[in-house]
Each structure stands twice: as C-alpha cells, then as structure tokens.
Write an enzyme that holds these catalytic residues in place. Structure first.
Site, PDB file in Angstrom:
ATOM      1  N   SER A 150      10.585  -1.293  -2.543  1.00 52.94           N
ATOM      2  CA  SER A 150       9.305  -1.356  -3.587  1.00 52.94           C
ATOM      3  C   SER A 150       8.635  -2.789  -3.760  1.00 52.94           C
ATOM      4  O   SER A 150       8.340  -3.283  -2.373  1.00 52.94           O
ATOM      5  CB  SER A 150       9.680  -0.342  -4.648  1.00 52.94           C
ATOM      6  OG  SER A 150       8.936   0.304  -5.160  1.00 52.94           O
ATOM      7  N   GLU A 181       9.533  10.029  -0.111  1.00 54.35           N
ATOM      8  CA  GLU A 181       9.228   8.992  -1.018  1.00 54.35           C
ATOM      9  C   GLU A 181       9.006   9.616  -2.568  1.00 54.35           C
ATOM     10  O   GLU A 181       9.084   9.143  -3.313  1.00 54.35           O
ATOM     11  CB  GLU A 181       8.001   8.664  -0.878  1.00 54.35           C
ATOM     12  CG  GLU A 181       8.916   7.282   0.720  1.00 54.35           C
ATOM     13  CD  GLU A 181      10.030   6.457  -0.470  1.00 54.35           C
ATOM     14  OE1 GLU A 181       9.965   5.750  -0.898  1.00 54.35           O
ATOM     15  OE2 GLU A 181      10.129   5.755   1.076  1.00 54.35           O
TER      16      GLU A 181
END
Ligand SMILES: *[C@@H]1O[C@H](CO)[C@@H](O)[C@H](O)[C@H]1NC(C)=O
Ligand SMILES: *[C@@H]1O[C@H](CO)[C@@H](O)[C@H](O)[C@H]1NC(C)=O
Ligand SMILES: *[C@@H]1O[C@H](CO)[C@@H](O)[C@H](O)[C@H]1NC(C)=O
Length: 543
Positions: A207, A329
């Site tokens: 991330s 996601e």
C-alpha cells in the site's frame, strides 16, 4: 537483564546456544553504528535487534529533516520494538507515538555469518501515509526468516510529522520518504556487520509502503536497493498527491487555539506542542498525510519534483521487480456498507475528480464509466460488487498495470506480476473486520507473509500452505531474483516474468495458477479511457 557482557572486536554475530551447555549469551554486533546487543528468539533460530535508532528527529523542527544518529558510546540494548511515530493507530484508534521513533528492527537467522552472508529484505509498512509501525505486533519475522534471509522492518514518520508539505526549505515535503532513505542508508552501511549481503538488498512494501518504493525509484537519490517487491500500491493511484498542503499547519494550529497568518509562527507553535495534541487536531480536521511535488531548494534533499505520470523511471533499469495486487482491493470499503447508504454515494464523480479536471464536458465521461460498471442501475446494494470492482480497478489494478508498462519500457530486469485471491481464515483485513464475502481485500496477504503477534489462532492446514508458498516465493525472489527457480510440490507452477506481449501473472489462490492479463477487459477499458482523456488529467504535461 541477564546475559553476560561481552566485548567483541570487528566481528559478526556470536552464536552461543544453551544447547552447548553455555550460559545463554545475547548476540552482540560490532557495527559501524556502534555495539548493538540483541535478543535470541524464543525458538533459538534467530537473533532480534529491536528498536535501533537510525536517525533522530530534530526537536526544533520535528516536521523536517532528521539529524544523524551519533555512534553509540556504550553498548546499545536493542530489546524494544514498541516505538511508533506519532499517529492515530488503526487498531483501536488511539493516539500514540513519540518523536523518538526513527528506529528499525533486524532479524537475523543463525545461519548468517561473515562467510555466509544472507540476502536482506527491508519492509516498509503501509497505512495511507497517516499511520503504521514496524513492530512484531503486525510484522513478526518468523515465516520469512525460516528461508535464510535477514529481515529489517523500519519506522518512518507519518501524518503531519512525515508529510507536511510547505514549499519551504525547512519543510519541503515527503519527510516520511526521506526517513526511509536514512534507514536504507543505515542498512547499507551496517548490515554487513549482521551477516547481511549488502549487494543483495530487496525493499518490500504494501500500500503506502509499496507506493513509497515507487517514489524511491522515481527520485534522484542514490539507488539503495537491488530489487523491489511492490504490493498493492502505486504512485499513480488517484488522490495520492497533495494539491495544496500549505494550509494544514494553520488549520492544525487554529484547532489548538493558536491563530496566526505567519507560517513560521504556526510551525514554531506546533513544534513545541505535545505531539499527541497535534495528531488529535489533525485527525479532528480530517486531514491526511500525503506525498507532494516538492519545490527544489539548494542543499535540500528532494524525492519528487514532477508528477509521476510525466516521469520515466530510469532507476528501475536492471532491477528485478515483483509486483501485484489483491483480486478485490476495495472489498472492505463496500462489504460492511449498510444498504441505505448506497443511494447517497457519489462514487463515480468523487473518484474521477481525484485524477481528472472535472468540468461540464467531463460529466459525459462519468456516465460512460457508470454504464460500464453498473449499466442503467441505480446505486443500491444490488451493485455492491460492481462498485467494488470499479474502485479496485481505478485505484489499484489499473495504476499498477500502468506502472508495469513503464517498468518494461525502462528496461527493468524481470518483472513478476501476481494477483492474490486467496480467501482463507486469516486474511488480514477481512479477519479484523469480520468480513466473510469471498475474495482478498487490500492488505489481506500480509498475514500470510508475517507472523502477527496479536493473532492467537493457529493457522489451518490450508492457510499454512499459503504461508509456506508465499514466503517461499517471496524469499526465492529475494535470493535469486526469481520466485520459482525450480518447481516443487509446494510450488508446482513456473512463474515467468512479463513481456511486452504477455502479461503473465501468478494467481495466488488455494491453488497456484498462471494466466495472463488479469481483468484484461476492464483494464482495456481504462487504457482507452485514460488515452482519450489524458489532456484532462490533473498535472499532465505533454512530453
Ligand atoms: C488494541 O487494544 C488491545 C486490547 O486492549 C491491545 O491488546 C492492543 O495491543 C491494542 N493495539 C494497538 C495497536 O494499540
Ligand atoms: C455487476 O457485476 C456482476 C458480476 O460481475 C454482473 O454479473 C452484473 O451484470 C453486473 N451488474 C451490472 C448492472 O452491470
Ligand atoms: C468481529 O467479531 C468479534 C467476535 O464476534 C467482535 O469481538 C469484534 O468486535 C468484531 N469486529 C468488528 C470490526 O466488527
């Protein structure tokens, strides 16, 4: 503490064990940073050096450049990994942290020595540039270090302390990335003393940590690593770059009762205010840490001075990259959304605005995107999955695929592409949020790479196999630049790098399988969409 003091001269690790009937000795390393004493792991298989300070936050300017850590005058006891940089942590939403936080942790398998130097894996955590910490609470080393690699996990500043961006030489922006650079320099300068191979350093992040790595690839700073693992993050993700950060200190100070129109006054006030109050004010205002395009100043390090979209990535040349995303996601964002909230969403416009200049004309474009994902349906619970797909594509899968294309163009060595789809009992985010919808949410793979100290449930057989597969693939990459140098029962498929015409990817599910171009139809839609609307992209510059 027990454990005898021992002076060692110019050597590596001491590996005395209780098995030899000796008194248990703590490992002691003589490094350029000074003498550092660690701890032996409970299972005696590795040593841990916890909370080593690699730099110091400058108390006079806690939002700017760090100052070098002086060499330790006496033995540094590296026993504590609990330091966190100031933040609202994401588990219990409590405000935690101190400025004495620029620490790193090193985990060294017993097999490391001056004659058997091990490759090094450096982990950069995610947390939206606003939270995150490097301790074993999440990033426990047990699964990775079994494979004879040294693991380093590092803290960096987040939120206001890491990402105020003020266009001044004192606080030019992206300080969190500059902390990472300091930590990577420390690793380069010291890891050999721990038995690490300084020519085999892989950085790995998820991330915001993954995006961080791509920012380092874009920056003009020295190349401090040899390989990269980039999980679910990209510099091209929408909403990542700050457009104007200059108002943040004024607003934060005002929230704390200090009104001024003078930036240096606001900064002086914030610098002497308790960090927890600063974080509280920042959070109350709904502010976030964000990278930014920096103004350049003489003798001031910079990371980013142009929009990533306009930049080539020359540093990726000859670097092997392992990169991918999860198959759903944005699952967690929509999974728990109550049915009545859907009709209030403005998700297409809100999302597109983050990247495109959204004028009257562009409304038509929004309609096309909407039709592509939900036809003529109204926004309702019935399109939950479709909205999940939209945002997953727009925020992750497509930006990542765009990066891949750039890596190939620039001559990256081998680029290994994956999609993590496994839906087991310990998916990191789904488990924390009690989500049972199939698929893998953002960050779900973390608990198959790291041993979370708060996770008390033993891994099921199926989950253990995924842990074994993931950590073997990842550490094979760390060692050989190739996740499947050979096939085996555990890794029965050969995972090949992508080529211009074949975007091979490994699908990591309950079975491993290889295919090409994940979500190729949706990705083709976005390729056309971006090509058609590139003049409307915020920050776009014709090359
Ligand atoms: C969250 O709270 C639990 C229960 O009090 C505690 O055990 C845990 O350490 C906390 N986690 C963090 C990151 O503060
Ligand atoms: C939503 O997604 C599902 C699953 O991909 C698909 O079958 C359905 O047609 C989509 N709905 C609309 C309105 O496009
Ligand atoms: C998930 O479920 C557990 C046990 O039922 C509960 O204690 C916890 O609060 C739940 N967490 C969330 C985020 O809903």
């Amino acid at each position: 503490r027990g454990g005898d003091k021992m002076w060692v001269l110019g050597l590596l690790l001491l590996t005395f064990g209780s098995a030899q009937g000796l008194v248990r000795l703590d490992p002691l390393v003589d490094s350029p940073a000074g003498l550092i004493r660690g701890l032996r792991a409970d299972d005696e298989q590795y040593a841990m050096f916890l909370g080593i300070p690699y730099a110091q936050v400058d108390e006079n300017n806690p939002f700017g450049a760090s100052i070098p850590q002086p060499k330790f005058a006496t033995i540094f006891d590296a026993f504590d990994d609990s330091a966190m940089c100031p933040q609202m942590e994401n588990f219990n939403k409590t405000i935690v942290g101190t400025l004495d936080c620029l620490h790193l942790n090193i985990y060294v398998p017993n097999t490391a020595s001056s004659r058997n130097r091990l490759p090094v894996l450096v982990w950069i955590y995610g947390g939206a540039f606003s939270y995150g910490f490097a301790s074993r609470y999440i990033y426990g080393p047990k699964y990775l270090i079994r494979h004879d690699v040294i693991l380093v996990t590092l803290n960096y500043r987040v939120g206001p302390y890491g990402f105020f961006c003020l266009d001044t030489p004192e606080v030019p922006g992206n300080q969190g990335f500059k902390d990472q650079v300091s930590a990577l320099r420390w690793v380069r300068d010291n890891i050999a003393a721990f038995g690490g191979d300084v020519n085999k350093i892989t950085v790995m992040g998820e991330s915001a940590g993954a995006a961080s790595i791509e920012y380092h690839l874009l920056s003009k700073q020295d190349k401090l690593f040899n390989q990269a693992i980039i999980q679910s993050g990209s510099t091209l993700s929408p909403g990542l770059l700050e457009e104007s950060g200059r108002s943040k200190p004024f607003r934060t100070a005002q929230q704390l009762g200090f009104e001024t129109e003078d930036l240096s006054e606001a900064m002086a006030f914030l610098a002497k205010t308790d960090v927890k109050l600063v974080i509280a004010a920042f959070e109350e205002l709904g502010l976030r840490g964000r990278p930014c395009i920096e103004q350049e100043f003489d003798n001031v390090d910079s990371i980013l001075t142009d929009h990533p979209m306009n930049m080539d990535i020359p540093k990726v040349k000859d670097i092997p990259v392992l990169i991918g995303f999860t198959n759903k996601e944005k699952l967690a964002a929509y999974a728990a959304m109550p049915a009545e909230e859907f009709k209030n969403l403005n998700v297409f416009e809100d999302s597109l605005q983050k990247k495109f200049i959204y004028d009257e004309e562009f409304k038509e474009m929004e309609d096309i995107v909407r039709r592509f994902y939900i036809g003529d349906e109204e926004l309702s619970e019935a399109v939950r999955t479709n909205l999940t797909d939209f945002e997953s594509d727009y925020e992750f899968a497509f930006p990542i695929q765009t990066s891949l294309k750039k890596y190939l163009k620039t001559g990256a060595k081998d680029v290994y592409y994956y999609m993590f789809s496994y839906s087991g009992d310990r998916n990191y985010i789904k488990k924390r949020q009690n989500i049972t919808i199939p698929g893998a949410a953002h960050a779900d793979e973390i608990s198959y790479l790291f041993d979370l100290s708060y996770e008390k449930d033993a891994a099921s057989e199926a989950d253990q196999r995924v842990i074994d597969q993931m950590t073997m693939l990842w550490t094979n990459f760390v060692k050989y630049g190739n996740p499947t140098p050979e096939t085996s029962d555990l890794l029965p498929v050969k995972w090949s790098p992508i080529t211009e015409h074949m975007y091979t990817y490994l699908n990591i599910d309950s079975e491993l399988s290889v295919s090409a171009r994940p979500y190729h139809d949706r990705m083709a839609f976005w390729e056309l969409f971006f090509e058609l609307n590139k003049n409307k992209l915020k920050g776009y510059r014709e090359n």
